[in-house]
Motif scaffolding. Structure first.
Motif, PDB file in Angstrom:
ATOM      1  N   ARG A  99      45.029  30.824  29.593  1.00 35.31           N
ATOM      2  CA  ARG A  99      44.622  32.230  29.618  1.00 35.31           C
ATOM      3  C   ARG A  99      43.970  32.596  30.950  1.00 35.31           C
ATOM      4  O   ARG A  99      44.244  33.659  31.521  1.00 35.31           O
ATOM      5  N   GLU A 100      43.127  31.709  31.450  1.00 33.31           N
ATOM      6  CA  GLU A 100      42.469  31.954  32.731  1.00 33.31           C
ATOM      7  C   GLU A 100      43.489  31.958  33.868  1.00 33.31           C
ATOM      8  O   GLU A 100      43.437  32.811  34.770  1.00 33.31           O
ATOM      9  N   ALA A 101      44.437  31.027  33.822  1.00 35.33           N
ATOM     10  CA  ALA A 101      45.468  30.958  34.859  1.00 35.33           C
ATOM     11  C   ALA A 101      46.351  32.202  34.833  1.00 35.33           C
ATOM     12  O   ALA A 101      46.703  32.755  35.887  1.00 35.33           O
ATOM     13  N   MET A 102      46.700  32.659  33.642  1.00 30.66           N
ATOM     14  CA  MET A 102      47.510  33.871  33.509  1.00 30.66           C
ATOM     15  C   MET A 102      46.767  35.087  34.031  1.00 30.66           C
ATOM     16  O   MET A 102      47.348  35.986  34.639  1.00 30.66           O
ATOM     17  N   SER A 103      45.455  35.113  33.809  1.00 32.18           N
ATOM     18  CA  SER A 103      44.637  36.224  34.296  1.00 32.18           C
ATOM     19  C   SER A 103      44.653  36.283  35.818  1.00 32.18           C
ATOM     20  O   SER A 103      44.731  37.356  36.415  1.00 32.18           O
ATOM     21  N   VAL A 104      44.600  35.110  36.449  1.00 28.99           N
ATOM     22  CA  VAL A 104      44.656  35.044  37.916  1.00 28.99           C
ATOM     23  C   VAL A 104      45.998  35.573  38.411  1.00 28.99           C
ATOM     24  O   VAL A 104      46.063  36.350  39.379  1.00 28.99           O
ATOM     25  N   LEU A 105      47.075  35.148  37.754  1.00 30.26           N
ATOM     26  CA  LEU A 105      48.403  35.593  38.152  1.00 30.26           C
ATOM     27  C   LEU A 105      48.575  37.102  37.972  1.00 30.26           C
ATOM     28  O   LEU A 105      49.122  37.785  38.843  1.00 30.26           O
ATOM     29  N   ARG A 106      48.125  37.626  36.844  1.00 35.49           N
ATOM     30  CA  ARG A 106      48.267  39.054  36.577  1.00 35.49           C
ATOM     31  C   ARG A 106      47.483  39.896  37.583  1.00 35.49           C
ATOM     32  O   ARG A 106      47.917  40.976  37.988  1.00 35.49           O
ATOM     33  N   LYS A 107      46.320  39.386  37.976  1.00 40.44           N
ATOM     34  CA  LYS A 107      45.503  40.119  38.949  1.00 40.44           C
ATOM     35  C   LYS A 107      46.139  40.097  40.333  1.00 40.44           C
ATOM     36  O   LYS A 107      46.097  41.089  41.079  1.00 40.44           O
ATOM     37  N   GLU A 108      46.764  38.973  40.687  1.00 39.80           N
ATOM     38  CA  GLU A 108      47.373  38.840  42.020  1.00 39.80           C
ATOM     39  C   GLU A 108      48.730  39.539  42.097  1.00 39.80           C
ATOM     40  O   GLU A 108      49.106  40.078  43.147  1.00 39.80           O
ATOM     41  N   PHE A 109      49.484  39.530  40.981  1.00 34.10           N
ATOM     42  CA  PHE A 109      50.809  40.155  40.963  1.00 34.10           C
ATOM     43  C   PHE A 109      50.895  41.161  39.812  1.00 34.10           C
ATOM     44  O   PHE A 109      51.546  40.902  38.797  1.00 34.10           O
ATOM     45  N   PRO A 110      50.218  42.314  39.952  1.00 31.95           N
ATOM     46  CA  PRO A 110      50.213  43.302  38.864  1.00 31.95           C
ATOM     47  C   PRO A 110      51.547  44.035  38.747  1.00 31.95           C
ATOM     48  O   PRO A 110      51.923  44.811  39.623  1.00 31.95           O
ATOM     49  N   ILE A 111      52.271  43.785  37.686  1.00 32.27           N
ATOM     50  CA  ILE A 111      53.573  44.427  37.493  1.00 32.27           C
ATOM     51  C   ILE A 111      53.414  45.914  37.188  1.00 32.27           C
ATOM     52  O   ILE A 111      54.282  46.714  37.525  1.00 32.27           O
ATOM     53  N   ASP A 112      52.301  46.295  36.572  1.00 32.96           N
ATOM     54  CA  ASP A 112      52.126  47.702  36.206  1.00 32.96           C
ATOM     55  C   ASP A 112      52.020  48.620  37.424  1.00 32.96           C
ATOM     56  O   ASP A 112      52.113  49.838  37.296  1.00 32.96           O
TER      57      ASP A 112
END
Length: 223
Positions: free
Chosen positions: A93-106
């Motif tokens: 979950r923490e790793a996914m949060s880092v990815l989502r913050k760095e590569f925001p698809i929205d």
């Protein structure tokens, strides 16, 4: 000719390249339009204008190339740091949060299903966890891109000075120089449209108007 263009766009982003051309044209126009204001009062020193225009653009070409290299180093260093953060994450979950913050698809200009987004992030996470950090260094293409930046900014001074070499009348040469630079602003806008979702005519007019406004601001502020 086409293969040469493709090679350049593989090395440097078209938006970056066109931005450097725009910057160089604005710098050259600031010199030539500013000289027009002085010409009526003190007379135009053609040699000083040529040396000043070329010297300024070459100097800023070097500065922009160095800044490009620094920006590339920062980008690569940031990616290495991101990789290490994902590796060091205590949970998925923490790793996914880092990815989502760095590569925001929205923030991208398309709409995607939540399941597709999740699958994409999972794939990215798998690559990051199973991979190893690449050696942090500048590549040949990075240095080539920096050199292209230098050439683009420097070369935009040539249309500004060529009329003074070919035309004997300083007044006529200055008019021709300004005309060429303004025409290149328009063509830069048309080229911009080729790589974006814009109409060439509208982009050309917008780029011309924007460039002239920026030149006016530079001259008004003593630039």
């Amino acid at each position: 000719m086409e293969s040469s263009k493709l090679h350049i766009t593989d090395v440097i982003d078209p938006g970056d390249a066109l931005g450097e051309i725009l910057f160089g044209l604005i710098m050259a126009l600031t010199f030539t339009v500013g000289s027009r204001l002085i010409f009526s009062e003190e007379g135009l020193d053609v040699r000083e204008l040529i040396v000043g225009t070329i010297g300024c653009n070459v100097a800023w070409g070097i500065i922009d190339a160095v800044l490009f290299v620094l920006g590339t180093l920062f980008y690569k260093s940031r990616r290495v740091r991101l990789f290490r953060r994902i590796k060091a994450a205590k949970s998925e979950r923490e790793a996914m949060s880092v990815l989502r913050k760095e590569f925001p698809i929205d923030s991208e200009s398309f709409v995607s299903a939540a399941a597709d987004e999740e699958a994409l992030y999972q794939a990215m996470l798998g690559l990051a966890r199973h991979g190893s950090p690449a050696k942090f260094r500048l590549s040949r293409d990075d240095l080539l891109a920096a050199f292209i930046v230098f050439l683009l900014v420097s070369a935009t001074s040539l249309p500004a000075v060529i009329p003074f070499i070919m035309i004997g009348s300083a007044d006529l040469a200055l008019r021709a120089s300004n005309f060429l630079l303004i025409a290149l602003l328009f063509l830069t806008g048309c080229a911009w449209a080729r790589f974006s979702d814009a109409k060439p005519l509208n982009a050309g007019i917008t780029m011309t108007c924007l460039g002239l406004v920026l030149v006016g601001i530079a001259i008004a502020l003593g630039g």
